[in-house]
Design an enzyme around this catalytic site. Structure first.
Site, PDB file in Angstrom:
ATOM      1  N   TYR A 261       0.818  -1.219   0.000  1.00 46.84           N
ATOM      2  CA  TYR A 261       0.000   0.000   0.000  1.00 46.84           C
ATOM      3  C   TYR A 261       0.850   1.266   0.000  1.00 46.84           C
ATOM      4  O   TYR A 261       0.346   2.372  -0.196  1.00 46.84           O
ATOM      5  CB  TYR A 261      -0.943   0.027   1.218  1.00 46.84           C
ATOM      6  CG  TYR A 261      -2.003  -1.058   1.189  1.00 46.84           C
ATOM      7  CD1 TYR A 261      -2.360  -1.687   0.003  1.00 46.84           C
ATOM      8  CD2 TYR A 261      -2.658  -1.447   2.344  1.00 46.84           C
ATOM      9  CE1 TYR A 261      -3.321  -2.681  -0.025  1.00 46.84           C
ATOM     10  CE2 TYR A 261      -3.626  -2.438   2.324  1.00 46.84           C
ATOM     11  CZ  TYR A 261      -3.949  -3.054   1.131  1.00 46.84           C
ATOM     12  OH  TYR A 261      -4.903  -4.033   1.119  1.00 46.84           O
TER      13      TYR A 261
ATOM     14  N   LYS B  69       3.800 -15.268   1.403  1.00 46.53           N
ATOM     15  CA  LYS B  69       3.775 -16.123   0.213  1.00 46.53           C
ATOM     16  C   LYS B  69       5.226 -16.315  -0.237  1.00 46.53           C
ATOM     17  O   LYS B  69       5.629 -15.878  -1.325  1.00 46.53           O
ATOM     18  CB  LYS B  69       2.935 -15.472  -0.891  1.00 46.53           C
ATOM     19  CG  LYS B  69       1.448 -15.458  -0.592  1.00 46.53           C
ATOM     20  CD  LYS B  69       0.759 -16.753  -0.945  1.00 46.53           C
ATOM     21  CE  LYS B  69       0.647 -16.922  -2.441  1.00 46.53           C
ATOM     22  NZ  LYS B  69       0.121 -18.266  -2.805  1.00 46.53           N
TER      23      LYS B  69
ATOM     24  N   ASP C  43      -2.409 -18.003   1.634  1.00 46.30           N
ATOM     25  CA  ASP C  43      -3.635 -18.569   1.047  1.00 46.30           C
ATOM     26  C   ASP C  43      -4.068 -19.812   1.829  1.00 46.30           C
ATOM     27  O   ASP C  43      -5.254 -20.007   2.114  1.00 46.30           O
ATOM     28  CB  ASP C  43      -3.453 -18.872  -0.449  1.00 46.30           C
ATOM     29  CG  ASP C  43      -2.199 -19.665  -0.760  1.00 46.30           C
ATOM     30  OD1 ASP C  43      -1.301 -19.753   0.104  1.00 46.30           O
ATOM     31  OD2 ASP C  43      -2.100 -20.214  -1.878  1.00 46.30           O
TER      32      ASP C  43
ATOM     33  N   ASP D  54      -4.814  -7.253   5.843  1.00 43.68           N
ATOM     34  CA  ASP D  54      -6.065  -6.569   5.554  1.00 43.68           C
ATOM     35  C   ASP D  54      -7.163  -7.605   5.293  1.00 43.68           C
ATOM     36  O   ASP D  54      -8.265  -7.554   5.853  1.00 43.68           O
ATOM     37  CB  ASP D  54      -5.837  -5.692   4.308  1.00 43.68           C
ATOM     38  CG  ASP D  54      -6.917  -4.654   4.115  1.00 43.68           C
ATOM     39  OD1 ASP D  54      -7.842  -4.600   4.944  1.00 43.68           O
ATOM     40  OD2 ASP D  54      -6.848  -3.916   3.122  1.00 43.68           O
TER      41      ASP D  54
ATOM     42  N   ASP E  21     -10.068  -9.223   8.286  1.00 44.48           N
ATOM     43  CA  ASP E  21     -11.505  -9.095   8.018  1.00 44.48           C
ATOM     44  C   ASP E  21     -12.173 -10.469   8.015  1.00 44.48           C
ATOM     45  O   ASP E  21     -13.263 -10.651   8.555  1.00 44.48           O
ATOM     46  CB  ASP E  21     -11.750  -8.425   6.659  1.00 44.48           C
ATOM     47  CG  ASP E  21     -11.868  -6.911   6.793  1.00 44.48           C
ATOM     48  OD1 ASP E  21     -11.556  -6.383   7.876  1.00 44.48           O
ATOM     49  OD2 ASP E  21     -12.260  -6.256   5.810  1.00 44.48           O
TER      50      ASP E  21
END
Ligand code: NAD
Length: 367
Positions: free
Chosen positions: A141, A191, A224, A248, A252
């Site tokens: 970001y 990852k 993942d 992020d 959530d």
């Protein structure tokens, strides 16, 4: 010894309503040997109305000085047309940026009385208590280069995932420290199979663990696979640490395992100050809920649990935090529900103030 200091920024919409209930709890502790020097100021649309800016410089300076900041929520339809530079959310972003709050803590905790609320099976979430630590100030970001430019005859969108060793090191330490205060287990997610930044992330987290936290059980998982495991059997985790982007999404996802937005607290922590306490901002995950603002319908529990996090992580008052969380649990077990927790049952909801009062009543008389 001076009392610990707390800056309260109620903000907009339901922010002041839920914060009023936290004030009752602060007052309760204040008469039982745990008094805070509380100051209150404006943020978001309320600050814009008063000063033409969503966070006045004086408020920013105060936030840098206090032991912890507790924020309600910002935003609302009155401010939607404002220029981006003075939108209410800019006030919150400035606080996070200038306080350099690099570790975002999002617990996913399921109170037994609300286990039916989850979209997952009751046995999967009942008693769940995990913590996601998301790196908040670096990563994709913020990385450069970024932007949209033209290459040949088409546009290209670019963002850059970038992490330095020190950025990974400090958030890893925040997560290890938390794991030590909890169940002693930390799972790091990235990852590393496809991203160099993930390889570095894994190496640095492992090195921090080997050197300074041999007592914490460290594991690694691809992000993942982590998402799958979080929905399959979330209770296998204690603390999870991950980067800004994966955090992020995963925070959530984990939060929604437990039900309503009105129940979700958060903390954002920075580097330790001179007194050893971390820079800290505590706030509910929800926004200003303009659709129910001013109606006494808001659930104050997310904000109250954010204060419980402040007790635990800023003021080292874990026992008091436990008491407050137990009071919330007891009130829910008694069947008290604000409207957001009622679902289809058709029972009568309690108001914001009634919920706050009930929680205070459940606090034990000796604290
Ligand atoms: P929201 O979180 O304010 O509301 C989403 C839905 O959840 C609404 O139906 C609302 O009534 C309900 N809800 C939220 N908190 C609740 C509570 N404590 N009790 C009962 N119900 C609750 O999100 P939104 O509607 O997308 O955004 C509204 C405003 O808040 C916007 O201006 C947005 O920019 C802002 N916002 C601020 C923050 C923040 O301050 N951290 C976070 C998200 C959104």
């Amino acid at each position: 010894m001076t009392n610990p200091s707390l800056l309260i920024l109620p903000g907009d919409g339901i922010g002041p309503e839920v914060m009023a209930e936290v004030r009752k709890i602060i007052d309760w502790f204040g008469t039982r040997g745990l008094a805070f020097n509380v100051s209150e100021d404006l943020v978001g649309g309320a600050a814009y109305d008063a000063h033409g800016t969503p966070l006045h410089d004086d408020t920013m300076a105060k936030a840098q000085e206090v032991d912890a900041v507790l924020l309600g929520a910002v935003g609302g339809p009155n401010y939607d047309a404002l220029d981006f530079s003075v939108k209410p959310e800019r006030g919150l972003l400035r606080l996070r940026k200038e306080m350099d709050l690099f570790a975002n803590l999002r617990p996913a905790q399921c109170f037994d009385a609300l286990a039916d609320f989850s979209s997952l099976k009751k046995e999967v979430v009942s008693g769940l208590d995990i913590m996601i630590v998301r790196e908040l100030t670096s990563g994709v970001y913020f990385g450069e280069p970024r932007g949209i430019h033209v290459e040949g005859n088409e546009r290209v969108g670019i963002n850059t995932q970038r992490y330095t060793e020190s950025e990974i090191d400090r958030v890893a330490r925040a997560a290890f420290d938390l794991a030590r205060k909890r169940d002693g287990r930390l799972c790091s997610m990235e990852k590393a199979n496809v991203m160099e930044s993930g390889i570095l992330w894994r190496e640095v987290v492992q090195a921090v663990g080997d050197k300074d936290y041999p007592d914490v059980e460290l594991s690694h998982m691809y992000a993942d696979a982590g998402a799958m495991q979080l929905t399959r059997w979330p209770k296998q985790f204690d603390v999870i640490v991950t980067d800004n982007l994966f955090g992020d999404l995963l925070s959530d996802l984990a939060a929604m395992l437990t039900g309503s937005l009105g129940m979700l607290p958060s903390a954002s922590l920075g580097a330790p100050m001179e007194n050893g306490r971390p820079k800290a901002l505590y706030e509910p995950v929800h926004g200003s809920a303009p659709d129910i603002a001013g109606q006494g319908k808001a659930n104050p529990i997310a904000c109250i649990l954010s204060f419980a996090m402040a007790l635990r992580y800023s003021f080292d008052r874990g026992a008091e935090a436990d008491r407050l969380e137990k009071a919330v649990e007891d009130v829910l077990a008694d069947g008290l529900r604000t409207a957001d927790l009622l679902g289809e049952e058709g029972a009568t909801p309690v108001s914001t103030a009634e919920m706050g009062d009930a929680i205070v009543t459940k606090l034990p008389t000796s604290a």
